[in-house]
Design an enzyme around this catalytic site. Structure first.
Site, PDB file in Angstrom:
ATOM      1  N   LYS A   1       0.859  -1.196   0.000  1.00  0.00           N
ATOM      2  CA  LYS A   1       0.000   0.000   0.000  1.00  0.00           C
ATOM      3  C   LYS A   1       0.890   1.239   0.000  1.00  0.00           C
ATOM      4  O   LYS A   1       1.511   1.572   0.993  1.00  0.00           O
ATOM      5  CB  LYS A   1      -0.912   0.045   1.232  1.00  0.00           C
TER       6      LYS A   1
ATOM      7  N   GLY B   1       7.920   4.964   7.246  1.00  0.00           N
ATOM      8  CA  GLY B   1       7.056   6.113   7.502  1.00  0.00           C
ATOM      9  C   GLY B   1       7.402   6.762   8.826  1.00  0.00           C
ATOM     10  O   GLY B   1       8.522   6.630   9.324  1.00  0.00           O
ATOM     11  N   SER B   2       6.410   7.405   9.401  1.00  0.00           N
ATOM     12  CA  SER B   2       6.670   8.191  10.618  1.00  0.00           C
ATOM     13  C   SER B   2       6.788   7.284  11.847  1.00  0.00           C
ATOM     14  O   SER B   2       6.210   6.187  11.879  1.00  0.00           O
ATOM     15  CB  SER B   2       5.549   9.194  10.823  1.00  0.00           C
ATOM     16  N   THR B   3       7.484   7.770  12.828  1.00  0.00           N
ATOM     17  CA  THR B   3       7.668   6.998  14.056  1.00  0.00           C
ATOM     18  C   THR B   3       6.327   6.763  14.753  1.00  0.00           C
ATOM     19  O   THR B   3       6.076   5.677  15.285  1.00  0.00           O
ATOM     20  CB  THR B   3       8.686   7.715  14.964  1.00  0.00           C
TER      21      THR B   3
ATOM     22  N   GLY C   1       4.569   4.040  12.984  1.00  0.00           N
ATOM     23  CA  GLY C   1       5.355   2.835  13.277  1.00  0.00           C
ATOM     24  C   GLY C   1       4.978   2.247  14.633  1.00  0.00           C
ATOM     25  O   GLY C   1       4.794   1.026  14.771  1.00  0.00           O
TER      26      GLY C   1
ATOM     27  N   GLU D   1      11.145   1.227   9.248  1.00  0.00           N
ATOM     28  CA  GLU D   1      12.113   2.265   8.841  1.00  0.00           C
ATOM     29  C   GLU D   1      11.438   3.594   9.116  1.00  0.00           C
ATOM     30  O   GLU D   1      10.504   3.973   8.398  1.00  0.00           O
ATOM     31  CB  GLU D   1      12.441   2.141   7.344  1.00  0.00           C
TER      32      GLU D   1
ATOM     33  N   CYS E   1      14.321  10.854   5.115  1.00  0.00           N
ATOM     34  CA  CYS E   1      14.332  10.389   6.510  1.00  0.00           C
ATOM     35  C   CYS E   1      15.685  10.612   7.173  1.00  0.00           C
ATOM     36  O   CYS E   1      15.756  10.851   8.369  1.00  0.00           O
ATOM     37  CB  CYS E   1      13.936   8.922   6.569  1.00  0.00           C
TER      38      CYS E   1
ATOM     39  N   GLU F   1      11.610  15.883  14.250  1.00  0.00           N
ATOM     40  CA  GLU F   1      11.777  15.752  12.807  1.00  0.00           C
ATOM     41  C   GLU F   1      10.810  16.705  12.111  1.00  0.00           C
ATOM     42  O   GLU F   1       9.605  16.641  12.309  1.00  0.00           O
ATOM     43  CB  GLU F   1      11.480  14.314  12.373  1.00  0.00           C
TER      44      GLU F   1
HETATM   45  P1  NAD Z   1       3.225   8.285   7.614  1.00  0.00           P
HETATM   46  O1  NAD Z   1       3.688   7.439   8.717  1.00  0.00           O
HETATM   47  O2  NAD Z   1       2.170   9.280   7.875  1.00  0.00           O
HETATM   48  O3  NAD Z   1       2.646   7.399   6.417  1.00  0.00           O
HETATM   49  C1  NAD Z   1       3.396   6.341   5.887  1.00  0.00           C
HETATM   50  C2  NAD Z   1       2.457   5.271   5.377  1.00  0.00           C
HETATM   51  O4  NAD Z   1       1.710   4.767   6.478  1.00  0.00           O
HETATM   52  C3  NAD Z   1       1.442   5.770   4.356  1.00  0.00           C
HETATM   53  O5  NAD Z   1       1.263   4.772   3.371  1.00  0.00           O
HETATM   54  C4  NAD Z   1       0.179   5.900   5.176  1.00  0.00           C
HETATM   55  O6  NAD Z   1      -1.001   5.767   4.435  1.00  0.00           O
HETATM   56  C5  NAD Z   1       0.338   4.755   6.152  1.00  0.00           C
HETATM   57  N1  NAD Z   1      -0.447   4.887   7.388  1.00  0.00           N
HETATM   58  C6  NAD Z   1      -0.797   6.019   8.034  1.00  0.00           C
HETATM   59  N2  NAD Z   1      -1.530   5.727   9.126  1.00  0.00           N
HETATM   60  C7  NAD Z   1      -1.636   4.382   9.181  1.00  0.00           C
HETATM   61  C8  NAD Z   1      -2.257   3.463  10.076  1.00  0.00           C
HETATM   62  N3  NAD Z   1      -2.926   3.880  11.139  1.00  0.00           N
HETATM   63  N4  NAD Z   1      -2.127   2.141   9.832  1.00  0.00           N
HETATM   64  C9  NAD Z   1      -1.431   1.698   8.768  1.00  0.00           C
HETATM   65  N5  NAD Z   1      -0.848   2.516   7.875  1.00  0.00           N
HETATM   66  C10 NAD Z   1      -0.940   3.835   8.074  1.00  0.00           C
HETATM   67  O7  NAD Z   1       4.530   8.924   7.032  1.00  0.00           O
HETATM   68  P2  NAD Z   1       4.669   9.952   5.851  1.00  0.00           P
HETATM   69  O8  NAD Z   1       4.233  11.270   6.376  1.00  0.00           O
HETATM   70  O9  NAD Z   1       4.035   9.424   4.627  1.00  0.00           O
HETATM   71  O10 NAD Z   1       6.240   9.925   5.591  1.00  0.00           O
HETATM   72  C11 NAD Z   1       7.111  10.691   6.314  1.00  0.00           C
HETATM   73  C12 NAD Z   1       7.765   9.911   7.410  1.00  0.00           C
HETATM   74  O11 NAD Z   1       8.382   8.745   6.886  1.00  0.00           O
HETATM   75  C13 NAD Z   1       8.868  10.671   8.075  1.00  0.00           C
HETATM   76  O12 NAD Z   1       8.792  10.527   9.464  1.00  0.00           O
HETATM   77  C14 NAD Z   1      10.139  10.033   7.552  1.00  0.00           C
HETATM   78  O13 NAD Z   1      11.250  10.179   8.353  1.00  0.00           O
HETATM   79  C15 NAD Z   1       9.707   8.636   7.393  1.00  0.00           C
HETATM   80  N6  NAD Z   1      10.560   7.940   6.409  1.00  0.00           N
HETATM   81  C16 NAD Z   1      11.474   7.035   6.865  1.00  0.00           C
HETATM   82  C17 NAD Z   1      12.314   6.399   5.988  1.00  0.00           C
HETATM   83  C18 NAD Z   1      13.333   5.376   6.465  1.00  0.00           C
HETATM   84  O14 NAD Z   1      13.799   4.583   5.651  1.00  0.00           O
HETATM   85  N7  NAD Z   1      13.692   5.348   7.726  1.00  0.00           N
HETATM   86  C19 NAD Z   1      12.234   6.672   4.626  1.00  0.00           C
HETATM   87  C20 NAD Z   1      11.297   7.597   4.192  1.00  0.00           C
HETATM   88  C21 NAD Z   1      10.456   8.224   5.109  1.00  0.00           C
END
Ligand code: NAD
Length: 481
Positions: free
Chosen positions: A178, A231-233, A236, A253, A287, A385
């Site tokens: 997704k 995605g975001s912490t 996560g 990640e 990130c 962040e």
């Molecule tokens: P996000 O966590 O908001 O979203 C990431 C994904 O999670 C999206 O597909 C979103 O639809 C999904 N998501 C959101 N809520 C969810 C839930 N309750 N259950 C399941 N899935 C859900 O992050 P973002 O704003 O899209 O991306 C930015 C963040 O990602 C930053 O914190 C960045 O540091 C991190 N990031 C980390 C890495 C890494 O490799 N460490 C790489 C890129 C981005």
């Protein structure tokens, strides 16, 4: 440009069962450019069931490893043939400069090829065991963990999707991916290629939708054996809870607040451009962005001045313009978030050296921003962040202080060291608690090198030999001789 607008479920291109839609914006203009399916729980359930059937029926794992490797390589060729189109989709969807987009697509192609090579190199070990008191033949098998749910963010859309799919299918797993709701276009184009590829139906399924619905449905699904998330912490952490129901394996990640240290003996002609790239590449939406800059005290004012002067000259614009160095942020929401951080920095007493404002009449641009001097370690802009083009600069004195500053964070993803002393560089590298240390460079990545974070930057590693391990189970087999 006509966009692919169908999900891939069980080998069939699908608009979704209820016809729900997501709108997709071009962040350089703020205009809606496409409508794509918004998957509901039933769609995710169908995709997981298709992945489960593919896995249980062994339609992929019964093929010889060399045949699987060749099929993965041919998929990489198909992406490569359309690489320019994929790069343009990323520019439209995310806003990133075209050259940066091309580099991420290249990374995706390399990722598929790296893991295609591992299909033929997965093996266990044999052991002469003593415990049974007699001769046994004992060995281990490496087996796929099962059905993988992959959830990805918007900052390098296709590259992150492939980072998940490639090791998963090389290990023999089937996948439901997704992508982020802000940037689904490249994943949907990939779905088209997958539908026409020789990979079996259900091996890779693509569902687009919002996190709280499609993402949550995938994270909670009892037929998903493993989640891999970037995605975001905060999200996560929510996946840790979602995984508890059937004890899914989990790779995370997550975010970062990565420090970069410039020693007074550094070659500034190289360090300063690298520090600018470290924070401003992809408009800071990286990130491992080097968002905390520490400069050894004797050169502090000079380097801050030079960085700020260079930041002021950086060209913002549409990612399709060749001269563009910074594209827009991905959405109005992200732009507001970044501007609020700028305000909080000023309110908490940091000195704004340059930038800090929205740029242009349309789209979601924020000027490259540098805070200095009073960018203390206890204020929000130095701790949280931001995920935007905002740098905080602070002085430091020596390696002991470097360690305390570097590690004064809940994160631990990237870090940079600029010095002409080999000894200083490697001493510092050992003191920083982060998954990646770049010496006299920043942000180099390679598929052969593990990538991941310490502490709240994540669990586990992607890329490299280590990157396939989370998709494998180890089975121990004992045979009485
Ligand atoms: P996000 O966590 O908001 O979203 C990431 C994904 O999670 C999206 O597909 C979103 O639809 C999904 N998501 C959101 N809520 C969810 C839930 N309750 N259950 C399941 N899935 C859900 O992050 P973002 O704003 O899209 O991306 C930015 C963040 O990602 C930053 O914190 C960045 O540091 C991190 N990031 C980390 C890495 C890494 O490799 N460490 C790489 C890129 C981005």
């Amino acid at each position: 440009m006509k966009f692919a607008d169908k999900m891939l479920i069980g080998g069939e291109l699908s608009g979704g069962s209820a016809g729900g839609k997501l709108t997709v914006e071009d962040p350089a203009t703020g205009k809606i450019v496409a409508e794509v399916p918004s998957a509901n729980e039933a769609d995710v359930d169908s995709a997981v069931n298709a992945a489960r059937a593919c896995f249980e029926e062994r339609t992929w794992t019964s093929r010889l490893p060399a045949d699987r490797a060749a099929a993965m390589w041919r998929l990489s060729d198909a992406i490569s043939a359309d690489a320019e189109e994929f790069a343009k989709l990323e520019v439209i969807d995310n806003g990133m400069p075209l050259a940066f987009a091309r580099a991420t697509i290249n990374g995706a192609i390399n990722g598929l090829r790296y893991y295609a090579g591992l299909c033929t190199k997965l093996h266990g070990l044999t052991s002469d065991i003593s415990g049974a008191g007699r001769e046994l033949h004992a060995y281990t098998l490496m087996e796929p963990v099962g059905v993988v749910g992959a959830i990805t963010p918007w900052n390098a859309p296709l590259a992150t999707v492939i980072n998940k799919i490639a090791p998963a299918i090389a290990a023999g797993c089937s996948v439901v991916v997704k992508p982020a709701e802000q940037t689904p276009l490249s994943a949907l184009r990939l779905a088209q290629l997958l539908a026409n590829s020789e990979l079996p139906a259900g091996l890779v399924n693509v569902v687009t939708g919002v996190g709280g619905v499609a993402g949550a449905a995938l994270a909670n699904h009892p037929q998903v054996d493993k989640l891999t998330f970037t995605g975001s912490t905060d999200v996560g952490k929510s996946l840790v809870h979602a995984s508890a129901g059937n004890l899914k394996r989990l790779t995370l990640e997550l975010g970062g607040k990565s420090p970069v240290f410039v020693f007074d003996d550094a070659d500034m002609s190289k360090a300063i451009p690298a520090c600018l790239t470290a924070i401003f590449a992809n408009s800071g939406q990286v990130c491992f962005a080097g968002s905390r800059l520490y400069i050894q005290r004797s050169r502090y004012e000079e380097v801050v001045e030079r960085i700020s002067a260079a930041a002021k000259t950086m060209k913002l614009g549409n990612g399709f313009e060749e001269s563009t160095q910074l594209g827009p942020l991905v959405s109005a929401k992200q732009m507001q978030r970044v501007l609020e951080y700028v305000e909080s920095g000023i309110a908490e007493g940091a000195e704004l050296m340059c930038g800090g404002r929205q740029f242009g009449e349309s789209g979601y641009f924020v000027e490259p921003t540098v805070f200095a001097n009073s960018a203390r370690r206890d204020i929000r802009i130095t701790r949280e962040e931001i995920f935007g083009p905002v740098l905080t600069a602070m002085p430091f004195d020596d390696i002991d202080e470097l360690a305390s500053l570097a590690n004064d964070t809940t994160y631990g993803l990237g870090s940079g060291i600029f010095t002409s002393s080999v000894s200083t560089a490697h001493k510092a590298a050992r003191r920083i608690r982060a998954g990646n240390v770049w010496i006299n460079c920043y942000g180099m990545l390679d598929k052969s090198m593990p990538f991941g974070g310490y502490r709240q930057s994540g669990w586990g590693r992607e890329s490299g030999l280590q990157g396939i391990e989370p998709f494998l189970e180890t089975k121990s087999v004992y045979t009485m001789l």
